[in-house]
Structures are given as C-alpha cells and as structure tokens.
Design a protein around this motif. Sequence first.
Motif, mmCIF file in Angstrom:
data_model
loop_
_atom_site.group_PDB
_atom_site.id
_atom_site.type_symbol
_atom_site.label_atom_id
_atom_site.label_comp_id
_atom_site.label_asym_id
_atom_site.label_seq_id
_atom_site.Cartn_x
_atom_site.Cartn_y
_atom_site.Cartn_z
ATOM 1 N N GLY A 519 -84.259 -3.562 -6.502
ATOM 2 C CA GLY A 519 -83.337 -4.857 -6.368
ATOM 3 C C GLY A 519 -83.397 -5.752 -7.371
ATOM 4 O O GLY A 519 -82.577 -6.203 -8.064
ATOM 5 N N LYS A 520 -84.859 -6.154 -7.683
ATOM 6 C CA LYS A 520 -84.895 -7.248 -8.676
ATOM 7 C C LYS A 520 -84.669 -6.808 -10.137
ATOM 8 O O LYS A 520 -84.153 -7.498 -11.004
ATOM 9 N N ILE A 521 -84.937 -5.460 -10.425
ATOM 10 C CA ILE A 521 -84.738 -4.874 -11.882
ATOM 11 C C ILE A 521 -82.922 -4.912 -11.952
ATOM 12 O O ILE A 521 -82.225 -5.133 -12.940
ATOM 13 N N GLU A 522 -82.147 -4.516 -10.693
ATOM 14 C CA GLU A 522 -80.834 -4.500 -10.836
ATOM 15 C C GLU A 522 -80.326 -5.766 -10.940
ATOM 16 O O GLU A 522 -79.373 -6.147 -11.901
ATOM 17 N N THR A 523 -80.891 -6.890 -10.480
ATOM 18 C CA THR A 523 -80.533 -8.354 -10.779
ATOM 19 C C THR A 523 -80.926 -8.655 -12.113
ATOM 20 O O THR A 523 -80.063 -9.116 -12.973
ATOM 21 N N LEU A 524 -82.023 -8.163 -12.641
ATOM 22 C CA LEU A 524 -81.997 -8.253 -14.341
ATOM 23 C C LEU A 524 -81.053 -7.801 -15.257
ATOM 24 O O LEU A 524 -80.621 -8.293 -15.934
#
Length: 682
Positions: A519-524
């Motif tokens: 999820g964090k990488i998708e946000t990035l």
Amino acid sequence: MGFGDDDDYKRITRLFKDIFKSDRKPSKSKAIDLFNASLKNRHPNFDILWQNYESLRSTSTSDTSGVEPQQLLHTLKLLSKSSHKKDFIAFERLYNDIGNFWGFDITSNHIHLLILGNVSQRRLHDAISLTEKHLSQLNKPHLFPLLLASSSTNNDYSSYQRILQLIHSTNTTQDLAFYNARLKLAFQFHDLPFVEQLRHEINSLNLQPDLITYTILLDGYSKWQLWEQSNSIESSLRALSPDLPSYTCILVARGRQYGIDEAKKVLKDIAEANLHPNDITLSHLVTLSPVPLSSQAARELIDDLSAEAGVDPSKHTYQAMVEKLLVGSHDAAYEFYMDSPQRTLAATLPLMRTLAQHHDLARMVAIYDQLDARTRLDSALLALMLRVSAKQGDVSTATALLVEMKEAHVTLDTQFQTSFVIALLHSSQDFFQAFRFYANVVDSRASFIDGRGFESIIAEFCGLRFPEENDADAVQIVPALLFSEILNDMRKAGHPPSCKTYTVLLDYYARVRDARSVGKIETLLNVDRSIRPDIYLCNALLNAHNRVGSGARCVELFNALLFSQRADNASLSIALDSAGSRSTPADPLAVYSNAAKFIPPNRKNWETLIEALARRKRFDEAWKVLQGGEFSVDANSIEVLFRLTRASRDVEALDALRLSLVHHYPLLWDSIRQRVDIPWKD
C-alpha cells in the motif's frame, strides 16, 4: 574484518573517506623532469607515465609553460594502444586537457588517435561516430580497413554495416586490403554467398589475391567445413611460398579436416621452407588436441607438442590450454594455471569468470595474489573480484581491493562503488545496520553511484535474509521506510526511480506477503509525478495486491487499467486469479466478459477463468466455459478443471465431472487420468 558493533558504520565512513583522500603534490620542476623521463623510456610504464602526467598537471594550474604539443601527442599515442580501461580514462582526460587546459589546437592527428583509442577499447560504435563527425579531416583509406578489422575482432555486424555505408558514401577506393577485411567479415557473419560475390569483384577489378587473401579464405572455408573449397585454396596458398602465418593456417585447416596427426605433418613443411614455428603455432596444436583429463596430462601434452614443434611454450600456448581445460573441468584448469610460468590477462580472465560463476572467491584471491602489478589492476578483473566478494559479504577483500585501486590511481567508478556497498550489505546483521553501511558510503563526498547502481543495491536489499530474533524459521522483512530513503537518495543524485525500480519492490513485498508495504508503494507511485507506470509495473502492482490478499483492490485497479486501455492479457489473468478467491467480491465471469470488450482473451485467460470458477465451487459454470467452444478442449484444460475440483474435496462434484469427462472426452481423459485422479492423503 568483522562489523558487528553499533558504531561500525562510523568506521565504514572513515574507511571510505581515507581510501579516497587526496595525495600531496610534488614541485612543478620535479613533475616536469619525471614526465620527460617517462617519455624518453623506450617502453614506458603506462601507470608511471600517467602518474607523472597527473603530477605535472596538478602543479600547472597557474602556469602551463614547460610542456610541448609533441610531448602530449606522443603521450596520447602511447595511451591509444592500451586495452586497459583505466588507461582509456587517462587517454580521454589527456585529450580534453590538450585544448581545455594546455591551450593547444586539436589537429587531425589527435582525432585519429582518439578513434584508435576507442578501437583499442572495443568501443567501435564510438569510434565510427567520431569518424562520421570528423570525416573530412581523416585519412579514410588508412582508417577504414582498421575499423573493418575491429568489427571482425568485436564480432559486431551492425558496426560492419555502418562502415560499409561510410565507404560507399565517400566513394573511397577499395584496394585489396579492403577486400581482405570484408572477406574475413563475410565468413565471420556466416554470409557465404557474399564471400563468392567478393571473390568475383576481386577478379573483375584485376586485383591479384595475396597471402593474406588466401589465408583468410582457407581459414573461413575450413571453419565451415567446406573441404572442397578449402583444399583448392590450400593449393593456391602453397603456390605463393607461404610465410609462417599462412603455414599456421594450413596446419589448422588440416587439423580441422583430418585431426591432430595430420596437422603435425605441416610442421615438416614449415621446416623445409626454412621457417620456424612459434608459440602461436604451438597454441593451435593445443587447440586441435583432445581435452586432457588432468592438469598433469595437460603439462605432458604441452611438453610432447613442444618437442615435436621445436618451440618453447609461452603465453599463447598456456592460454590455449587453460581454455581447453575449462571445457572439461575448472579444477584442472585452476591447477594448470597456478603451475604455469606465465599468467597473462588473456589466460586469467576466462578462468576467473568461470570461478566467479562457481562463487569460488578463495581461488580467485589466490590467482589475484599471483598476478603482476599491471594485470591485477585490469578493470574487468577487479569488477569480477568485487562482485564475488560482495555476494560473499567479504568486506575485508573488497576493502583491500579498493585500497589497492586508490594507491594505483584506478578510478572508483559506479560499478566498483556499488560492489563495495553490496559487500557491506551482506556483512550486516540486520536491515538497519545494512542501511547504515549503505548510507555512510552514499553520503560521503567520494561517492558516485548511478541509477543502475541504486537499482542493484535495492535488488540486493530484497535478497538479504535475516532470521527473526524470536523465530529462527521466520525472516525479517525490509521496512518500507528504508526503501523510501534509498528512493530519495536516487532523486537527489539525479536518478529518479524508474518503473523497473518500483517493479522490483512490488515483487519483493508480494513475495513476503506484506500488504502494508504494498500500500505504501502504491501511495508513492500516486505522488511520484516523474514516472508513468509501464504495463510491467501495473501488472506488478496488480499481482502484489493479489498475493497479499487485497483481491478487491486488485480487480478495482484492473478495471481502471482496462478503461484507460493499458491492460493486457497478463493483467486479465491476474485479475481472474484474484476473482477466484471467495474473499474477493468480484465475479470471475463478469471480469472476463467486461475485459473481452477491450482485450481479446487468450487461451491462458480462458483456462484461468475455468480455474477461478472451480476454486469458487461453481463447477457447473466452469464446465459450461470449458464446452463453450471459445477455445479447443485439450488435456491441459481438462487437467486444470479436474485438479481444482478435486482440491475442493466435493465428492459429488468430482464424481459428476468424471462421468462427464468419460462421456465427452474419453481419449483426453485417459491420457491424464493416471496422473490426476489419485486418492486424497489424510
């Protein structure tokens, strides 16, 4: 050297800075004397020559007198002949200094040497580009055959075509030297009809073939086992009173056709012509011989061949034997190499590459310790050593190599720095210590890591495995925060993360099932405006959500890709696989039918749909898809349906499927029944 304490990263910082701190400068008068002495040497040492030039340059920042243009041109000529990468770095620096630092004019001689320097470094495309740029200033009849010969050495067909276009566009007269080079290339690039065309052109232009022409033809025809043409050319070659290279070619051709015993008979012809075989002749006899079974047998073979040829073995023979032994056993090749009296770079590199493939760092270090000062500092050799020491986590070996490079003024390029960082990563005890080691190298002023280097470091982070403190069977997961810091370092260094970088990270977190980090990488990705995801990155994101159990998000993203016309068949298979989970609200049939409006489904998508329906225990619908006629039913599609139905342990559904398969597809069912219809294990 161990690194286990909390303050070890400070030692790494000091170490890295100490290795690359600047040296003290000598006086200018002394620097001039040393530089002149280097040039007067008949066979100057390139390392000493360049060291003296650097000293002269560093003492001439306010006064450039005392240096003549011919001295710099002669230095450039010497460096242009070297194949060592570090010498070419020096060469380019000197070439730029001639005009920018010393204030002399760049002439056609300088440009010609720049092209030759690129040729020596096997940078043929750069050499051709320089030729195209400065075409009007160059001696084309002299330069083009050299470029053609280089394209043969590099086995570079595209460069060969570029050179031919230059020859035709400039209407350069093609003499026999041109045709000899083109004949060699035609054989090399498997264009035998063109060989015959070139021979016809030579005859039509009344060019008389010479020893070189016939030697090239004999080598080419024998290599391709065209024995009739080979024998005819050999007769023509013998009629011209062959020299030693031509007789050596005859020896090789006879050996290829009839074996080593026939090749040895040519030694008598060489003696009768009052010629003497040399080390190259002996090396070809080694190549034509059977592979020895041991290093001792290899030495005995060389002794026997040496006695027959009357030649003392030297570097070419030892190189040929090392390469011969590597075909059978790298152990025998290593033993033979270590006992050889000569260890050239040409013989060392093949063995070191093989040892690198086997991660045999101990033997690589043993070989490295035996090399002379110049050979051991070859950049290709150093890269191999650093790469393997990095993989092994051997920081002490990596550091020793870097110290030696510093002392010898070998440039620490991004490849070497990256390997050093990777060595530190593998010597760490946890991810946070690994990151501290990385950060203190990257943050130092001596650091220079490019985009590919950062990508390699990220990939190595993903490959590190540290056990959890309270569970020896579990492994730690790289915190997404650390990757965020590395991505920021990439941006600061002018190398923003690429689609490949994010794809590697998503594949890693999909493998370790870390939904939060995905999820964090998708946000990035959503906030990184410098990147437009390619289809591989999009599919990696879909797959990551699927693997971590976020099926609903996977299908949602797939629909967004679908409507933006960026999805492909791989995307559809991932979405269908996700819809096959009962925790995903999406209907596999709906996903498939909606996608069909934008993407023609392929057979893989069709089989994935059958699998998804069977996993959700919708057996009747799966059977209807199988019989729907969209794709032909084969053993694989039946096996997919049966295995998934069997996995559900629904006895009633499995019995019904058996009856249907016996009735509709008896032959296909018989072909797989014994393999798939097996009892359950409790």
